[in-house]
Scaffold this active site. Structure first.
Site, short mmCIF file in Angstrom:
data_model
loop_
_atom_site.label_atom_id
_atom_site.label_comp_id
_atom_site.label_asym_id
_atom_site.label_seq_id
_atom_site.Cartn_x
_atom_site.Cartn_y
_atom_site.Cartn_z
N ARG A 190 0.81 -1.24 0.00
CA ARG A 190 0.00 0.00 0.00
C ARG A 190 0.84 1.28 0.00
O ARG A 190 0.38 2.34 0.42
CB ARG A 190 -0.98 0.03 1.17
CG ARG A 190 -1.94 -1.14 1.15
CD ARG A 190 -3.19 -0.86 1.94
NE ARG A 190 -4.08 -1.99 1.82
CZ ARG A 190 -4.05 -3.04 2.64
NH1 ARG A 190 -3.19 -3.09 3.63
NH2 ARG A 190 -4.87 -4.03 2.46
N LYS A 192 3.57 11.52 -10.97
CA LYS A 192 2.69 10.65 -11.77
C LYS A 192 3.39 9.33 -11.97
O LYS A 192 4.52 9.29 -12.48
CB LYS A 192 2.39 11.29 -13.12
CG LYS A 192 1.33 12.35 -13.08
CD LYS A 192 0.92 12.77 -14.49
CE LYS A 192 -0.12 13.85 -14.47
NZ LYS A 192 -0.43 14.37 -15.82
N GLU A 246 10.06 18.40 -25.05
CA GLU A 246 9.38 18.71 -23.77
C GLU A 246 9.98 19.98 -23.16
O GLU A 246 9.30 20.72 -22.45
CB GLU A 246 9.51 17.54 -22.79
CG GLU A 246 8.76 16.27 -23.20
CD GLU A 246 7.26 16.25 -22.85
OE1 GLU A 246 6.73 17.28 -22.37
OE2 GLU A 246 6.63 15.21 -23.08
N GLU A 290 -3.82 17.69 -11.05
CA GLU A 290 -4.28 18.07 -12.39
C GLU A 290 -5.76 18.42 -12.43
O GLU A 290 -6.52 17.94 -13.28
CB GLU A 290 -3.96 16.94 -13.39
CG GLU A 290 -3.93 17.46 -14.82
CD GLU A 290 -3.41 16.46 -15.82
OE1 GLU A 290 -2.29 15.95 -15.63
OE2 GLU A 290 -4.11 16.19 -16.79
N ARG A 340 -2.20 22.26 -13.74
CA ARG A 340 -1.30 21.21 -14.25
C ARG A 340 -1.67 20.76 -15.66
O ARG A 340 -0.83 20.24 -16.39
CB ARG A 340 -1.30 20.00 -13.28
CG ARG A 340 -0.25 18.97 -13.65
CD ARG A 340 0.05 17.99 -12.55
NE ARG A 340 1.07 17.04 -12.98
CZ ARG A 340 1.71 16.22 -12.16
NH1 ARG A 340 1.46 16.23 -10.88
NH2 ARG A 340 2.63 15.40 -12.64
N ASN A 379 0.05 19.46 -20.53
CA ASN A 379 -0.39 18.57 -21.60
C ASN A 379 -0.36 19.25 -22.96
O ASN A 379 -0.87 18.70 -23.94
CB ASN A 379 -1.81 18.06 -21.31
CG ASN A 379 -1.82 17.15 -20.10
OD1 ASN A 379 -0.88 16.42 -19.86
ND2 ASN A 379 -2.90 17.22 -19.32
N HIS A 401 0.04 17.35 -26.19
CA HIS A 401 -0.17 15.93 -25.88
C HIS A 401 -1.51 15.40 -26.39
O HIS A 401 -1.65 14.19 -26.55
CB HIS A 401 -0.09 15.69 -24.36
CG HIS A 401 1.32 15.72 -23.82
ND1 HIS A 401 2.13 16.82 -23.92
CD2 HIS A 401 2.05 14.77 -23.19
CE1 HIS A 401 3.30 16.56 -23.35
NE2 HIS A 401 3.28 15.32 -22.91
N HIS A 461 -0.81 12.35 -28.37
CA HIS A 461 -1.19 10.99 -27.92
C HIS A 461 -2.00 10.28 -29.00
O HIS A 461 -1.86 9.07 -29.20
CB HIS A 461 -2.02 11.07 -26.63
CG HIS A 461 -1.19 11.11 -25.38
ND1 HIS A 461 -1.72 11.45 -24.16
CD2 HIS A 461 0.12 10.86 -25.16
CE1 HIS A 461 -0.76 11.40 -23.24
NE2 HIS A 461 0.36 11.05 -23.84
N HIS A 468 7.83 9.33 -27.67
CA HIS A 468 6.80 10.19 -27.07
C HIS A 468 7.11 11.68 -27.31
O HIS A 468 6.23 12.45 -27.71
CB HIS A 468 6.68 9.88 -25.57
CG HIS A 468 5.81 10.85 -24.86
ND1 HIS A 468 4.44 10.91 -25.05
CD2 HIS A 468 6.09 11.85 -23.98
CE1 HIS A 468 3.93 11.88 -24.31
NE2 HIS A 468 4.91 12.46 -23.65
#
Ligand code: GLY
Length: 368
Positions: A119, A141, A183, A235, A239, A243, A246, A250, A263
């Site tokens: 956990r 993330k 990036e 996010e 945040r 993206n 993206h 994506h 990527h």
């Protein structure tokens, strides 16, 4: 050496950016983990090049090392389970500290092992690719892919510490290095006209990986990401600006089966498409659009997209994580250093911008 603080809602930690800081990894890790046992999840590819330096520097901590073969196709729950079993067999308990070593996949997957093992245990990131140093390693993330999409299983789990040694980039393959630079360009376009200008003015030094400029663009990127994540860890607002490029990027990655582009290259292409969309919506001047596009192309080339259907790429955006309640969220620039989130831009404009970005890549390839 730069020590940048991330003050996320769930925890605060330092990101150390310094050439040669891998050599000091043991003392940096000990300062945040005390005498707890260390388990290193390390990409075999990164170990082949940098393993000697890592093992020498961590020797004082007597770590347990788990070398693992990674790649996008291995970023899966089955590999999380394999690593968790290895940790359990090696005696890891709730006080374990996981150290991830490698690119974005090592950090995302190893971070998710840390987020879920018993956990949740602590972890430290040592990213060794540009993409991981300027983006993936900061902000907590973690996660893995499903066959239906990237990063669809995961958790927010902030590290105890991130150690970034830009010297590790000296041996990175050129295509991977350039993919990470997209990036960095993203950070310039969404936040920092000053970083954008450095990338314009010092392109040759950046491409040559000149240590001073490299440390600057990595640290600037981390500072930008730290500011954003400190304000919005989960996010729910700010945040989202990370993206940029993206949404369609994506879509392009998914449509090409994650095999034709790295990527960062997909993000480079996605930023061209988003710039075109913003211009067609009257939000972004033709001058700024051209300036942003020129910078992206100056760090190209972007891979050839012959045979890929722009309409299929544009249609993919509906399956993206950034689509919430059927609404597509697009991050679009309004100036160099400034973006806004636009919900559900007109589908015909999205398609036209996608087509325009395909045409830009085709024209650039033809001119080379
Ligand atoms: N890579 C985008 C983020 O960390 O939010």
């Amino acid at each position: 050496m730069q020590r940048i603080r991330v003050n996320a809602a769930s925890s605060s930690y330092d990101v150390v950016v310094a050439g040669g800081c891998i050599e000091r990894a043991a003392e940096e890790i000990q300062a945040v983990s005390g005498s707890r046992r260390i388990f290193v999840i390390a990409d075999e590819g990164a170990l082949a090049v940098l393993g000697d330096r890592l093992e020498r520097s961590l020797a004082a901590l007597n770590p347990t090392l788990f070398p693992i073969r990674l790649g996008e196709e291995r970023k899966r729950l089955a590999v999380v389970e394999e690593l968790a079993e290895r940790m359990h067999r090696a005696g890891a308990d709730r006080s374990a500290v996981v150290v991830t070593f490698g690119g974005g996949i090592a950090g995302d997957l190893g971070g998710f092992v840390a987020a879920s093992y018993m956990r949740g245990v602590s972890f430290v990131q040592i990213p060794t690719t540009l993409l991981a140093q300027v983006d993936a390693s900061v902000g907590g993330k973690t996660g893995v892919n499903l066959s239906s999409g990237k990063n669809l299983i995961g958790a927010f789990h902030q590290p105890l510490l991130v150690l970034i040694d830009p010297q590790t980039l000296a041996t990175l393959p050129a295509q991977e290095y350039r993919a990470g630079l997209f990036e960095v360009i993203k950070h310039g376009i969404i936040w920092s006209p000053e970083l954008f200008q450095v990338l314009e003015d010092q392109r040759d030094a950046v491409i040559a990986r000149e240590p001073t400029v490299l440390e600057k663009i990595v640290a600037d990127s981390v500072r930008i990401k730290a500011s954003v994540v400190s304000e919005d860890e989960r996010e729910s607002g700010l945040r989202r600006i990370l993206n940029y490029g993206h949404t369609l990027g994506h879509g392009l990655e998914a449509e090409t089966g994650y095999r034709r582009l790295l990527h960062g290259e997909a993000v480079g292409w996605g930023m061209i498409a988003a710039g075109r969309l913003a211009e067609s919506l009257g939000m972004f001047s033709a001058t700024d659009r051209a300036r942003a596009e020129q910078l992206i192309l100056a760090y190209g080339p972007l891979p050839d997209l012959a045979g890929v259907d722009p309409a299929a790429v544009a249609a993919r955006i509906h399956g993206d994580k950034k689509t919430i309640g059927g609404k597509v969220h697009f991050v679009l620039p309004t100036a160099i250093g400034k973006v806004e989130v636009i919900v559900n831009p007109a589908a015909d404009k999205v398609l036209a911008a996608t087509q325009a970005a395909f045409d830009v890549v085709a024209r650039t390839a033809a001119a080379q």
